[in-house]
Scaffold this active site. Structure first.
Site, PDB file in Angstrom:
ATOM      1  N   ASP A 271     -14.791  51.491  56.749  1.00 56.21           N
ATOM      2  CA  ASP A 271     -16.142  51.934  56.412  1.00 56.21           C
ATOM      3  C   ASP A 271     -16.826  52.301  57.728  1.00 56.21           C
ATOM      4  OD1 ASP A 271     -18.461  52.576  55.117  1.00 56.21           O
ATOM      5  OD2 ASP A 271     -18.642  50.714  53.995  1.00 56.21           O
TER       6      ASP A 271
HETATM    7  C1  NOJ Z   1     -21.185  53.256  54.353  1.00 58.13           C
HETATM    8  C2  NOJ Z   1     -20.987  52.818  52.920  1.00 58.13           C
HETATM    9  O1  NOJ Z   1     -20.770  51.434  52.869  1.00 58.13           O
HETATM   10  C3  NOJ Z   1     -19.854  53.536  52.235  1.00 58.13           C
HETATM   11  O2  NOJ Z   1     -19.842  53.170  50.889  1.00 58.13           O
HETATM   12  C4  NOJ Z   1     -19.978  55.008  52.406  1.00 58.13           C
HETATM   13  O3  NOJ Z   1     -18.936  55.662  51.720  1.00 58.13           O
HETATM   14  C5  NOJ Z   1     -19.976  55.357  53.878  1.00 58.13           C
HETATM   15  N1  NOJ Z   1     -21.085  54.677  54.531  1.00 58.13           N
HETATM   16  C6  NOJ Z   1     -20.080  56.846  54.139  1.00 58.13           C
HETATM   17  O4  NOJ Z   1     -21.345  57.312  53.842  1.00 58.13           O
END
Ligand code: NOJ
Length: 714
Positions: A271
Site C-alpha cells: 500500500d
Molecule cells: C492507500 C489506500 O489504503 C489504498 O486502499 C489505496 O488503493 C491506495 N492508497 C492508492 O490510492
C-alpha cells in the site's frame, strides 16, 4: 488457474534486463495529469525506471476529481514506455472502488443487496468505464472484514461476515476481470488489504491489530481465499501491524499464508508508502532494511515511496538480496502485464458504454440494498397523492450521496432525494425546506401530517483516515426528529449515513426508518421508489446495527462465553448501563410483505466424515412462504452452530443464503448444499477440519434465525 510463469516471452525479457531495469518494474509512482513532474516521470519511464503508475489522490475525500486524467494522457504515458529500451508497457492503476462515471452505492451497501449477480454486473460496468479512460488495474475490491463502524473504511468493504465477504469478493473479481483481464472492457483486480486492516483497534485507522491465527483463518482470510479462487490478479498488502508484525514485512503472511496456503499466484503490491513505513513501524532501521524486508516477505511492487528504487540495487550489490529474489518479483509483475494484455495492446480501443444501462444498474442495486428497519402500523409505503414534508440535511444533497472514494464521479449526476420523490410521485403535495434553525422548522412541519427526515452524514465523515469516535445520530438531527414527533407527525427517517450508526433511543422518534446509506447517483430515485411503494424493500444489513458506541465492537458471530450458557448476542451479556444486544442484527431487513419459514428437511440427517470427505454434501430443503399481500424479494439465510468441537466455534455462522422473488401467497422451496468446507472450520495452521458430532442449522431472515434442523456427523 492458468500459470503464466513459464511464458517464454517473460523469460526472454528477463534474460535481457539490467538490474536497474528489473528494479524499475517493481517501482510504482504516483502521477497526476496536472503534476509538475509529468515530464520528469515520462523520462524515467523511457529509461525503464518505472513499471507502473498510479493515478491517485482519491484517498482524501477533499481531493476527489482533482487529478482528472483521460485516455490521451494514458496514451502519452504508454508511448513513453514504448520508447524505453525493452518496450515494456506500464501498468496503470486507479482506485475504482464503487464508481467511475456511474456511482454505485458504497460497497457496504452493495453487499446489503445479497445479490451476487447484480454486484458482478456493477463491477463489470465499472471496469468498462474505467477501462475507457486507460485504467488497466483497479485497486479493488476491498475485502477487509470490519466489526467497528467507527472505522471510516467500513464503507469500502462488504461488512462483518466472512461468507458475505467471500461471495462479494468472487462477484467483484469476476465483474472486473471477466474471463480474462485482457478482454475488452475488463481490468486486473486487486484484492485488498491483506490482511486484518479492518481490525484496527478502536476503529482508529492505521492502528495496531491483534488477531489470533484462528480468527485470521476463519474470519479474515475467507474473502481473500474466495478472491484467489476467482483468479484475482493482484493483492495489496495492508498498512497494519498484526500481532507484532507489520504485514508489509511479514513473510509468514505474504508468502506462507497468501501464496502457500491460499494458492495465490499473482503479484503483491504494497500500500502507499507501506514499504518505507516499516521503519516507523519499528521493524527496520533504515530505508535499505525496509526495502529488503518487504521484498523478501513477498512484496513485488512498491507503491509510491520509491524505497525499492532507492535501495534494492545496493542491497543486491552487498549480497543481502539475491538476484533470484529480484527475478521472482519481476516475473510476477511481467506475468500480470502479460495477463492484462498489455504487451499486445498497451492502449486499448474504447468500448461502447451503455450509460442508460449503467444507471439502471445503479438504481437497481441502490433499491435492493436499502434496508427497511422499522415500519410501525405499515406507515410505508406512502400514498403518492397525499401531503408530505421533506426536510433534513440530505434532502437536497448531492455530493455526500456519492459516498467516499468517488474521484471520477460528478455530484451533478446524482439525483437528490427531493428530485427522486418529485419524479416518482408527481401528484404529491411536497413541502421541502432544507434543514435550518430548529425554530423555523415548526412552521414547515405543520404543513403536513407526514414528515420525511432525510438525515445523514457527509461523505467526508468516512473513508481513509476519516474515522469517528461518536457514531450516534448527530444531536441536531435527533432534535429535528424530536420536534416532528412532538408536533404529532408521522415521522419517516431516511438515513443516508456511510456506516451503521448507533440510533439508541432515538429510534423511537421514528415511525418508519429506511436505511439508505450513501447510495450513489440514483440514490434519490431508489429511495423514492421504496418510500412510495414502486419497489418493495429487500436489503439486509451487512453489519450489525449497535444501540450505542459503547457496545463496539459488536458482531453476530461471536465466540460462546459459557457464562451464561448460550448467551448469544443478547441481553445476557449486558453492561450495567447497556444491553448486550444490537438494535438490529446482521442480516436484518423488513419488506412490505412478510416471509415465513414453513418447514425444513435434511435429505440425510446423518452423514459420515468419510462421505463428506469424498465430496458428499448435506442437502437441506427449506420452504418459505410469502404470507403477505405483495410480491417481494426475500433473502433466506442459513446459519449453523457446532456446539462441541476441538476449538470453540462461533454462536452462529452464516453458511448459505439465497435471494429470491416470491409472489404474494407463494411458497417456494430453497435448497442449500453444505459440504466439508461449509460445515467445517480452519485450525490456526490453516488446515480445514470437521469433527464428529451434532451441527445445528438455523434458517431465517437475519442472524436471529431459528433452529430448523440438526445434522449428525459420524
Ligand atoms: C492507500 C489506500 O489504503 C489504498 O486502499 C489505496 O488503493 C491506495 N492508497 C492508492 O490510492
Amino acid at each position: 488457474m492458468k500459470k503464466w510463469n513459464d511464458s517464454p516471452k517473460i523469460q526472454e525479457l528477463l534474460s535481457r534486463m539490467t538490474l536497474q531495469e528489473k528494479i524499475g518494474q517493481l517501482n510504482q509512482r504516483n502521477i497526476c495529469a496536472y503534476d509538475e513532474h509529468v515530464e520528469e516521470i515520462k523520462q524515467e519511464v523511457r529509461e525503464g525506471k518505472i513499471g507502473s503508475l498510479l493515478f491517485s489522490g482519491s484517498a482524501i475525500p477533499e481531493n476527489g476529481g482533482m487529478e482528472a486524467f483521460d485516455l490521451d494522457f494514458t496514451r502519452e504515458l504508454q508511448e513513453a514506455a514504448m520508447e524505453s529500451r525493452l518496450k515494456i508497457p506500464l501498468l496503470l492503476g486507479r482506485d475504482v472502488i464503487h464508481g467511475f462515471e456511474t456511482i454505485f452505492p458504497i460497497p457496504l451497501m452493495m453487499a446489503a443487496s445479497f445479490d451476487d449477480r447484480l454486484i458482478e454486473e456493477c463491477y463489470s460496468a465499472l471496469a468498462a468505464e474505467a477501462g475507457n479512460a486507460g485504467v488497466r488495474w483497479a485497486f479493488a475490491p476491498m475485502l477487509d472484514l470490519s466489526r467497528d463502524p467507527r472505522w471510516g473504511r467500513v464503507i469500502e468493504g462488504p461488512g462483518e461476515d466472512p461468507l458475505l465477504g467471500s461471495r462479494y469478493a468472487a462477484s467483484a473479481v469476476r465483474g472486473f476481470q471477466g474471463g480474462s483481464p485482457a478482454q475488452e472492457g475488463r481490468l486486473l483486480a486487486c484484492a485488498k488489504h491483506f490482511i486484518g486492516y479492518g481490525a484496527s483497534e478502536g476503529g482508529r485507522d492505521y492502528h495496531h491489530t491483534e488477531i489470533s491465527d484462528y480468527a485470521l483463518q476463519n474470519q479474515y482470510l475467507p474473502a481473500f481465499r474466495a478472491a484467489v479462487r476467482a483468479g484475482v490478479g493482484s493483492v495489496m498488502a495492508s498498512f497494519n501491524e498484526l500481532s507484532g508484525q507489520p504485514v508489509t514485512g511479514s513473510r509468514r503472511l505474504l508468502t506462507e499464508v497468501l501464496r502457500e496456503q491460499l494458492g495465490f499466484d499473482g503479484f503483491v503490491v504494497s500500500d502507499w508508502g507501506g514499504v518505507e513505513q516499516l521503519e516507523a513501524q519499528g521493524v527496520a532501521e533504515n530505508g535499505a532494511d525496509c526495502a529488503r524486508l518487504a521484498l523478501q516477505a513477498g512484496v513485488d511492487m512498491d507503491m509510491a515511496d520509491q524505497c525499492f528504487a532507492r535501495h534494492l540495487e545496493a542491497e543486491v550489490m552487498a549480497g543481502r538480496v539475491s538476484m533470484e529474489e529480484i527475478d521472482r518479483a519481476v516475473e510476477r509483475v511481467l506475468q500480470a502485464k502479460l495477463r492484462a494484455g498489455l504487451f499486445r495492446q498497451p492502449v486499448r480501443e474504447t468500448v461502447n458504454i451503455d450509460r442508460v444501462k449503467h444507471r439502471a444498474l445503479a438504481r437497481r442495486i441502490a433499491g435492493e440494498s436499502m434496508v427497511l428497519l422499522k415500519n410501525d402500523r405499515n406507515l410505508l409505503p406512502l400514498s403518492k397523492k397525499g401531503r408530505v414534508v421533506l426536510t433534513g440535511c440530505m434532502a437536497q444533497n448531492r455530493d455526500s450521496l456519492m459516498g467516499a472514494w468517488t474521484p471520477d464521479g460528478s455530484a451533478d449526476s446524482v439525483i437528490t432525494i427531493e428530485e427522486g420523490i418529485r419524479a416518482v410521485a408527481p401528484e404529491l403535495e411536497l413541502f421541502t425546506e432544507s434543514c435550518t434553525l430548529l425554530s423555523d422548522m415548526t412552521a414547515v412541519m405543520e404543513q403536513a401530517d407526514t414528515v420525511i427526515l432525510a438525515l445523514g452524514e457527509s461523505a467526508r465523515a468516512s473513508g481513509e483516515f476519516h474515522c469517528l469516535a461518536d457514531i450516534s445520530l448527530p444531536e441536531d438531527q435527533a432534535a429535528l426528529a424530536l420536534r416532528a414527533r412532538r408536533l404529532g407527525k408521522k415521522v419517516v427517517g431516511l438515513l443516508c449515513f456511510g456506516r451503521p450508526i448507533a440510533l439508541g433511543d432515538t429510534i423511537s422518534l421514528f415511525d418508519a426508518v429506511l436505511y439508505a446509506g450513501h447510495a450513489g447517483c440514483e440514490a434519490g430515485m431508489a429511495a423514492a421508489e421504496l418510500l412510495f411503494g414502486d419497489r418493495n424493500p429487500s436489503g439486509h444489513l451487512s453489519m450489525t446495527l449497535p444501540r450505542s458506541v459503547g457496545q463496539l465492537p459488536l458482531y453476530y458471530n461471536a465466540a460462546p462465553s459459557g457464562r451464561p450458557v448460550n448467551g448469544y448476542y443478547t441481553e445476557c451479556r449486558n453492561y450495567i448501563d447497556e444491553s448486550g444486544s444490537p438494535l438490529y442484527p446482521f442480516g436484518y431487513g423488513l419488506s412490505y410483505t412478510s416471509f415465513q419459514v414453513e418447514k425444513a428437511r435434511l435429505e440425510k440427517e446423518t452423514l459420515s466424515l468419510a462421505e463428506l470427505s469424498a465430496g458428499e454434501k448435506a442437502v437441506l430443503h427449506v420452504w418459505v412462504s410469502n404470507t403477505g399481500e405483495r410480491d417481494g424479494d426475500t433473502v433466506l439465510q442459513l446459519y449453523l452452530r457446532d456446539p462441541a468441537a476441538s476449538m470453540a466455534r462461533p454462536l452462529r455462522e452464516l453458511k448459505a443464503y439465497e435471494r429470491r422473488t416470491l409472489s404474494a401467497g407463494e411458497t417456494a422451496e430453497f435448497v442449500f448444499r453444505l459440504g466439508l468446507e461449509e460445515l467445517g472450520y480452519y485450525l490456526p495452521d490453516g488446515l480445514l477440519t470437521l469433527e464428529k458430532g451434532e451441527i445445528q442449522l438455523f434458517a431465517g431472515f437475519d442472524a436471529w434465525a431459528e433452529e430448523c434442523a440438526k445434522l449428525r456427523i459420524v
